[in-house]
Design a protein around this motif. Sequence first.
Motif, PDB file in Angstrom:
ATOM      1  N   LYS A 262      49.110   8.339   1.007  1.00 41.07           N
ATOM      2  CA  LYS A 262      48.488   9.670   0.988  1.00 41.07           C
ATOM      3  C   LYS A 262      48.382  10.251   2.397  1.00 41.07           C
ATOM      4  O   LYS A 262      48.572  11.453   2.590  1.00 41.07           O
ATOM      5  N   TRP A 263      48.104   9.413   3.387  1.00 39.23           N
ATOM      6  CA  TRP A 263      48.046   9.882   4.775  1.00 39.23           C
ATOM      7  C   TRP A 263      49.436  10.226   5.275  1.00 39.23           C
ATOM      8  O   TRP A 263      49.653  11.252   5.912  1.00 39.23           O
TER       9      TRP A 263
ATOM     10  N   GLN B 175      51.927  11.154   3.664  1.00 39.35           N
ATOM     11  CA  GLN B 175      52.474  12.321   2.972  1.00 39.35           C
ATOM     12  C   GLN B 175      51.731  13.606   3.321  1.00 39.35           C
ATOM     13  O   GLN B 175      52.210  14.696   3.003  1.00 39.35           O
ATOM     14  N   ALA B 176      50.589  13.493   3.970  1.00 41.02           N
ATOM     15  CA  ALA B 176      49.818  14.682   4.352  1.00 41.02           C
ATOM     16  C   ALA B 176      50.554  15.440   5.457  1.00 41.02           C
ATOM     17  O   ALA B 176      51.272  14.847   6.266  1.00 41.02           O
ATOM     18  N   SER B 177      50.358  16.750   5.487  1.00 42.89           N
ATOM     19  CA  SER B 177      50.987  17.569   6.536  1.00 42.89           C
ATOM     20  C   SER B 177      50.316  17.298   7.878  1.00 42.89           C
ATOM     21  O   SER B 177      49.190  16.782   7.942  1.00 42.89           O
ATOM     22  N   SER B 178      50.979  17.669   8.941  1.00 46.59           N
ATOM     23  CA  SER B 178      50.401  17.544  10.282  1.00 46.59           C
ATOM     24  C   SER B 178      49.097  18.318  10.382  1.00 46.59           C
ATOM     25  O   SER B 178      48.145  17.865  11.035  1.00 46.59           O
ATOM     26  N   GLU B 179      49.045  19.479   9.726  1.00 49.33           N
ATOM     27  CA  GLU B 179      47.824  20.296   9.752  1.00 49.33           C
ATOM     28  C   GLU B 179      46.681  19.576   9.046  1.00 49.33           C
ATOM     29  O   GLU B 179      45.544  19.591   9.531  1.00 49.33           O
ATOM     30  N   GLU B 180      46.964  18.951   7.905  1.00 48.92           N
ATOM     31  CA  GLU B 180      45.924  18.215   7.176  1.00 48.92           C
ATOM     32  C   GLU B 180      45.439  17.019   8.000  1.00 48.92           C
ATOM     33  O   GLU B 180      44.231  16.780   8.097  1.00 48.92           O
ATOM     34  N   ARG B 181      46.360  16.305   8.598  1.00 50.00           N
ATOM     35  CA  ARG B 181      45.981  15.159   9.430  1.00 50.00           C
ATOM     36  C   ARG B 181      45.147  15.608  10.619  1.00 50.00           C
ATOM     37  O   ARG B 181      44.127  14.989  10.958  1.00 50.00           O
ATOM     38  N   SER B 182      45.583  16.684  11.272  1.00 50.82           N
ATOM     39  CA  SER B 182      44.862  17.197  12.436  1.00 50.82           C
ATOM     40  C   SER B 182      43.446  17.619  12.068  1.00 50.82           C
ATOM     41  O   SER B 182      42.479  17.293  12.777  1.00 50.82           O
ATOM     42  N   SER B 183      43.307  18.322  10.968  1.00 52.56           N
ATOM     43  CA  SER B 183      41.992  18.776  10.522  1.00 52.56           C
ATOM     44  C   SER B 183      41.066  17.598  10.240  1.00 52.56           C
ATOM     45  O   SER B 183      39.902  17.582  10.656  1.00 52.56           O
TER      46      SER B 183
ATOM     47  N   TYR C 229      42.633   7.654   2.625  1.00 51.32           N
ATOM     48  CA  TYR C 229      43.804   7.733   3.497  1.00 51.32           C
ATOM     49  C   TYR C 229      44.213   6.403   4.135  1.00 51.32           C
ATOM     50  O   TYR C 229      45.344   6.255   4.573  1.00 51.32           O
TER      51      TYR C 229
END
Length: 111
Positions: A13-14, A16-24, A88
């Motif tokens: 899940k981590w 596959q998350a977008s860079s924006e989602e990870r950054s947030s 995650y």
Amino acid sequence: MYILVEQWTPKAKWLQASSEERSSFMQGVGQAIVELSQQGVKVISWNLNDLDTSHRAEATYFAVWSFPNLEVARNFEDAVEASGWYEYFEQTNLRGLAQSPEEVIDQHIAL
């Protein structure tokens, strides 16, 4: 004083998350660390687990924290759970009262 060692590996899940989602998400983690420092929590270190470590644990990352007491350590564990971290990351923890090598050696002998 209590010591907590976290060791974790990202889940799909981590990854596959977008860079924006990870950054947030990680910005929230950073803010939480600042708030924790006001409660006497200290980050000893966050680390990437070296690939050539002897008897290496499978975890990709690890962190070492110190807490002024057990209550603050438990509150931290609850906050990590509530943050969604475990959705995650696959993680295991080690926690205990800080002791000297002599105290722990004596415990080994007394087994």
